[in-house]
Design a protein around this motif. Structure first.
Motif, short mmCIF file in Angstrom:
data_model
loop_
_atom_site.label_atom_id
_atom_site.label_comp_id
_atom_site.label_asym_id
_atom_site.label_seq_id
_atom_site.Cartn_x
_atom_site.Cartn_y
_atom_site.Cartn_z
N LEU A 269 0.83 -1.20 0.00
CA LEU A 269 0.00 0.00 0.00
C LEU A 269 0.87 1.26 0.00
O LEU A 269 0.62 2.20 -0.77
CB LEU A 269 -0.92 -0.02 1.22
CG LEU A 269 -1.87 1.16 1.39
CD1 LEU A 269 -2.88 1.21 0.25
CD2 LEU A 269 -2.60 1.06 2.73
N ILE A 270 1.89 1.28 0.84
CA ILE A 270 2.79 2.44 0.89
C ILE A 270 3.55 2.58 -0.42
O ILE A 270 3.77 3.69 -0.93
CB ILE A 270 3.76 2.30 2.08
CG1 ILE A 270 2.99 2.26 3.39
CG2 ILE A 270 4.75 3.45 2.09
CD1 ILE A 270 2.17 3.48 3.68
N PHE A 294 13.27 7.05 -1.32
CA PHE A 294 12.29 6.18 -0.67
C PHE A 294 11.72 5.13 -1.62
O PHE A 294 11.23 4.10 -1.16
CB PHE A 294 11.16 7.02 -0.08
CG PHE A 294 10.24 6.26 0.82
CD1 PHE A 294 10.66 5.83 2.06
CD2 PHE A 294 8.94 5.95 0.41
CE1 PHE A 294 9.82 5.11 2.88
CE2 PHE A 294 8.09 5.24 1.23
CZ PHE A 294 8.53 4.83 2.47
N THR A 295 11.76 5.38 -2.93
CA THR A 295 11.22 4.40 -3.88
C THR A 295 11.93 3.06 -3.74
O THR A 295 11.28 2.00 -3.64
CB THR A 295 11.36 4.92 -5.32
OG1 THR A 295 10.72 6.18 -5.43
CG2 THR A 295 10.74 3.94 -6.31
N SER A 296 13.25 3.09 -3.72
CA SER A 296 14.01 1.85 -3.58
C SER A 296 13.85 1.26 -2.18
O SER A 296 13.81 0.03 -2.02
CB SER A 296 15.50 2.10 -3.85
OG SER A 296 15.69 2.58 -5.17
N VAL A 297 13.73 2.12 -1.18
CA VAL A 297 13.60 1.63 0.20
C VAL A 297 12.31 0.84 0.38
O VAL A 297 12.32 -0.30 0.86
CB VAL A 297 13.64 2.82 1.19
CG1 VAL A 297 13.31 2.34 2.61
CG2 VAL A 297 15.01 3.47 1.17
N ILE A 298 11.18 1.43 -0.01
CA ILE A 298 9.90 0.75 0.21
C ILE A 298 9.76 -0.46 -0.72
O ILE A 298 9.14 -1.47 -0.35
CB ILE A 298 8.72 1.74 0.01
CG1 ILE A 298 7.41 1.10 0.45
CG2 ILE A 298 8.64 2.21 -1.42
CD1 ILE A 298 7.38 0.68 1.90
N GLY A 299 10.37 -0.39 -1.92
CA GLY A 299 10.35 -1.57 -2.79
C GLY A 299 11.11 -2.73 -2.16
O GLY A 299 10.66 -3.88 -2.21
N SER A 300 12.26 -2.44 -1.55
CA SER A 300 13.05 -3.49 -0.90
C SER A 300 12.30 -4.08 0.29
O SER A 300 12.27 -5.30 0.48
CB SER A 300 14.39 -2.92 -0.44
OG SER A 300 15.12 -2.38 -1.51
N ILE A 301 11.69 -3.21 1.10
CA ILE A 301 10.95 -3.70 2.27
C ILE A 301 9.77 -4.58 1.84
O ILE A 301 9.48 -5.61 2.46
CB ILE A 301 10.46 -2.51 3.11
CG1 ILE A 301 11.67 -1.78 3.72
CG2 ILE A 301 9.51 -2.97 4.21
CD1 ILE A 301 11.31 -0.53 4.48
N MET A 337 19.49 -3.81 1.27
CA MET A 337 19.26 -2.78 0.25
C MET A 337 18.34 -1.68 0.79
O MET A 337 18.54 -0.49 0.50
CB MET A 337 18.62 -3.42 -0.99
CG MET A 337 19.53 -4.36 -1.77
SD MET A 337 20.94 -3.54 -2.53
CE MET A 337 22.23 -4.03 -1.39
N ALA A 338 17.35 -2.07 1.59
CA ALA A 338 16.45 -1.07 2.17
C ALA A 338 17.20 -0.15 3.13
O ALA A 338 17.00 1.07 3.14
CB ALA A 338 15.30 -1.76 2.89
N PHE A 339 18.10 -0.73 3.93
CA PHE A 339 18.88 0.09 4.87
C PHE A 339 19.81 1.04 4.12
O PHE A 339 19.89 2.23 4.45
CB PHE A 339 19.67 -0.83 5.79
CG PHE A 339 20.56 -0.10 6.75
CD1 PHE A 339 20.03 0.52 7.87
CD2 PHE A 339 21.92 -0.03 6.53
CE1 PHE A 339 20.84 1.20 8.75
CE2 PHE A 339 22.74 0.65 7.41
CZ PHE A 339 22.20 1.27 8.53
N PHE A 343 20.60 6.10 2.47
CA PHE A 343 21.82 6.90 2.36
C PHE A 343 22.29 7.10 0.92
O PHE A 343 22.97 8.07 0.63
CB PHE A 343 22.95 6.26 3.17
CG PHE A 343 22.56 5.97 4.60
CD1 PHE A 343 22.57 6.99 5.54
CD2 PHE A 343 22.17 4.70 4.99
CE1 PHE A 343 22.21 6.74 6.86
CE2 PHE A 343 21.81 4.44 6.30
CZ PHE A 343 21.83 5.46 7.24
N THR A 344 21.94 6.16 0.04
CA THR A 344 22.39 6.26 -1.35
C THR A 344 21.37 5.61 -2.26
O THR A 344 20.48 4.88 -1.81
CB THR A 344 23.76 5.58 -1.53
OG1 THR A 344 24.22 5.79 -2.86
CG2 THR A 344 23.67 4.08 -1.26
N ASP A 345 21.50 5.88 -3.54
CA ASP A 345 20.57 5.33 -4.52
C ASP A 345 20.88 3.85 -4.75
O ASP A 345 21.98 3.49 -5.17
CB ASP A 345 20.69 6.10 -5.83
CG ASP A 345 19.66 5.63 -6.86
OD1 ASP A 345 18.73 4.90 -6.48
OD2 ASP A 345 19.80 5.99 -8.05
N THR A 346 19.92 2.99 -4.44
CA THR A 346 20.10 1.53 -4.61
C THR A 346 19.14 0.98 -5.64
O THR A 346 18.77 -0.20 -5.58
CB THR A 346 19.88 0.81 -3.27
OG1 THR A 346 18.57 1.12 -2.77
CG2 THR A 346 20.92 1.23 -2.25
#
Length: 687
Positions: A269-270, A294-301, A337-339, A343-346
């Protein structure tokens, strides 16, 4: 077909986990495991080559020169909302060194977008569209980009006299810096009557996601906003309904599986809300840099919870440890990757993780189907749809163009909702099956309780019978006491040798006493032995097999019997009760393979054995299972039985003076033996 061929080695490595002894009937040809291990390595390197073979064809090569005059797009209401097609020209700036002034001075760098080369890691993408307003009135048009966030997007309106910046969005820009306060990035442009010029768009996307420009007149743009809001509202509303439904279920019936699934739906959802631009618009409108990361962060999570849920749904921790470890590895990588994403683009590393990690839930579904687990087909279908559409999205994001991608994310979102529906159906179906099993186990518990009550009743009857024997013995002893008293009186009169008559009386009294004692012992032995009967061992095993064979067929298990053609004198009702409880236990804890019943002569005993290929048990827990309501996993008492079977068997064997032996190897199976002692007098060849 290529995808299945590439994924087959991954499946064999996880499913044939480690070098261990396996069933030769399922293993296949000798050396097949080694073959698939080598095939796995070859497939891995093949995929890497496919991903990085772009080096000779990437934007590092000399740009393609256009020899075709670019057509000019006429601002006509009939073309509103249409794909620009050949009107768009494209240039890949590999190093990101070109400026709009450089670009306008060297237009030969551009080539038709439809003919662009595959570019894997491009720093900046340039798009060019020639525009003209043929009307007598000024026209306002809006160009949709199809994306909600971008590390860099600038739009320039270039005429012969000036270069005008229409849009300037960077990873540090706030939401309010946009030309149009819209969830997605919109490029507005107003052309005066008869005005011509060139629209240049400079873009650096997350990963390598393509930019698709689509023109809208002002009325059409307003209509598009309504439709866009409606469709996205439906998507988010559907996911939110799923989340609330399973969250309420988790509150009423907490479980680890439902907790992980709720976290997965919430992350999805997020993720949807972020990709659609609502997070940036309503939650952190001034945090442009964070929004970009945040796009990569929430995708990884999201993938972390998806991997963990696929493992938890079918309890891979105990059913397939190899596949469970593989999924934990990929979930850990995604979490890392989420962590790092804060700090950087993953984006690129996460795309690679998704490419190699998404097949594992599909392999879980294949394995579950092979194991004939409840809801396996639902999960396999949903995970396959999820994997296929996510592959499409990742491959497009890496720079491989499949043509128009205006509705790509909507298609992926729809596929995600279908996946949620199928997984929800899988959970519902599994819950239904568990309830059916619970009802069956509840009925089994009632039967076991009735059997326990019956056993205790029979035990009480035996005790009452023993008390009756004791009472009879006491009465007889009283009768015996009277002649003994006569003996003592008679002996008192023996004062001389002339008392011959008295001596004769003593002798007769002693004989009578001996007869009374023999009579009591004979009556007790006759009453007890009346319970034993002569039976055919073959007939006994056949009767037991007929009662249980259908249950084994329902679970697709083998059920075999072996018995010698002999006759045994024993307690048939008790033997049948013992066998019924042992076979029920073997059926409950055996999920593959089968069960064997054997009855044969061993010296002076009749040996009855139940062999199964179930989960087995540790040696130190064998004695605990002899107690009532004890199992290997006490937490799952209500799901897998109630621990009365072995206790009933132990009680019966103890009462009948039979020898009960339990031998078990965890993960391989159990053998329970019942030996009837003193059988040398009651075993004869059956003819």
């Amino acid at each position: 077909m290529i995808f299945l061929a590439l994924m087959r080695p991954f499946y064999y490595i996880c499913y044939r986990n480690r070098y261990q002894r396996v069933d030769l009937t399922t293993m296949g040809r000798p050396g097949e495991f080694i073959f698939y291990q080598r095939n796995l390595q070859a497939s891995f390197y093949f995929l890497l080559c496919c991903l990085f073979a772009c080096a000779p064809f990437s934007s590092q090569a000399e740009p393609q020169t256009s020899h075709v005059e670019q057509k000019r797009f006429i601002l006509d209401g009939s073309k509103s909302g249409k794909d620009l097609g050949d009107y768009v020209y494209y240039f890949a700036d590999a190093q990101g060194t070109q400026t709009v002034e450089d670009i306008t001075q060297n237009t030969n760098l551009f080539a038709p977008l439809s003919k662009r080369r595959f570019a894997f890691n491009v720093h900046t993408h340039w798009y060019k569209i020639k525009l003209r307003n043929p009307g007598d009135l000024a026209q306002s048009w809006f160009f949709s980009t199809g994306i909600s966030t971008s590390p860099l997007m600038r739009a320039y309106w270039v005429t012969e006299s000036e270069i005008k910046t229409l849009v300037s969005v960077t990873d540090t820009s706030s939401f309010y810096d946009r030309a149009e306060q819209n969830s997605s990035i919109i490029i507005p442009i107003t052309l005066q009557p008869g005005e011509t010029g060139d629209l240049y768009v400079e873009n650096r996307s997350i990963a390598n996601y393509p930019l698709r420009l689509k023109p809208y007149s002002e009325p059409a743009f307003q209509e598009r906003l309504i439709n866009y809001t409606l469709i996205n509202g439906i998507i988010l509303g559907a996911v939110f309904i799923f989340f609330m439904f399973f969250f309420i279920q988790y509150l009423t019936q907490p479980s680890r599986m439902l907790a992980i699934y709720c976290l997965y739906i919430f992350s999805t959802l997020i993720f949807f809300s972020h990709v659609l631009g609502f997070n940036f618009r309503y939650l952190w409108p001034n945090q442009g840099h964070f929004n970009s990361l945040f796009t990569s962060v929430i995708g990884s999570i999201t993938y972390v919870w998806y991997f963990l849920f696929s493992s938890e749904l079918f309890e891979l921790r105990k059913n397939n440890k190899g596949l469970h470890k593989a999924i934990l590895i990929w979930a850990s990588i995604a979490m890392a990757m989420a962590f790092l994403g804060f700090f950087t683009d993953t984006a690129y590393p996460m795309s690679i993780v998704a490419l190699f990690g998404l097949p594992f839930p599909v392999l879980v579904g294949i394995w579950a189907v092979k194991q004939k687990m409840p809801s396996a087909y639902y999960f396999l279908t949903g995970s396959a749809i999820h994997c296929g559409l996510a592959y499409l999205l990742v491959i497009v994001a890496l720079g491989i163009d499949f043509g128009p991608t205006d509705y790509l994310f909507n298609i992926v979102s729809g596929g995600q909702i279908v996946d949620l529906c199928l997984i929800s159906a899988a959970i519902a179906y599994q819950t239904k099956k568990l309830r059916e099993q619970l009802n069956n186990h509840l009925e089994q518990r009632i039967e076991d309780m009735e059997a326990l009550v019956k056993t205790e009743k029979e035990k009480s009857q035996f005790l009452s019978q023993s008390e009756r024997y004791i009472l009879n013995l006491a009465t007889t002893t009283h009768d015996i006491a009277q002649p003994l008293a006569s003996i003592r009186l008679a002996l008192a009169t023996l004062e001389d040798e002339k008392s011959k008559a008295v001596k004769d009386q003593i002798e007769n009294t002693l004989k009578y006493t001996n007869q009374l004692i023999r009579s009591v012992l004979k009556d007790s032995k006759t009453d007890f032995n009346d319970l034993r009967k002569q039976i055919s061992v073959n007939d006994l095993v056949k009767d037991v097999s007929a009662r249980h064979r259908d249950f084994f067929l329902d679970k697709d298990l083998r059920f075999k019997t072996y018995s010698q053609d002999i006759v045994a004198v024993c307690y048939p009702v008790m033997i049948q009760r013992i066998l019924d409880n042992l076979i029920s236990n073997a059926l409950r804890y055996t999920f593959k393979g089968g069960v064997l019943i054997s009855a044969r002569r061993r010296g002076n005993s009749l040996l009855v054995q139940i062999w199964d290929t179930g989960k087995g048990m540790p040696r130190h827990q064998v004695n605990n299972l002899m107690a009532p309501f004890k199992q290997l996993n006490q937490e799952k008492l209500e799901k897998e039985g109630f621990g009365l079977g072995l206790y009933i068997v132990k009680t019966l064997c103890s009462k009948l003076d039979y020898t009960l032996t339990v031998k078990s190897v965890e993960g391989r199976g159990t053998c329970i033996s019942v030996s009837i002692p003193d059988a040398v007098q009651c075993l004869v060849e059956y003819t």
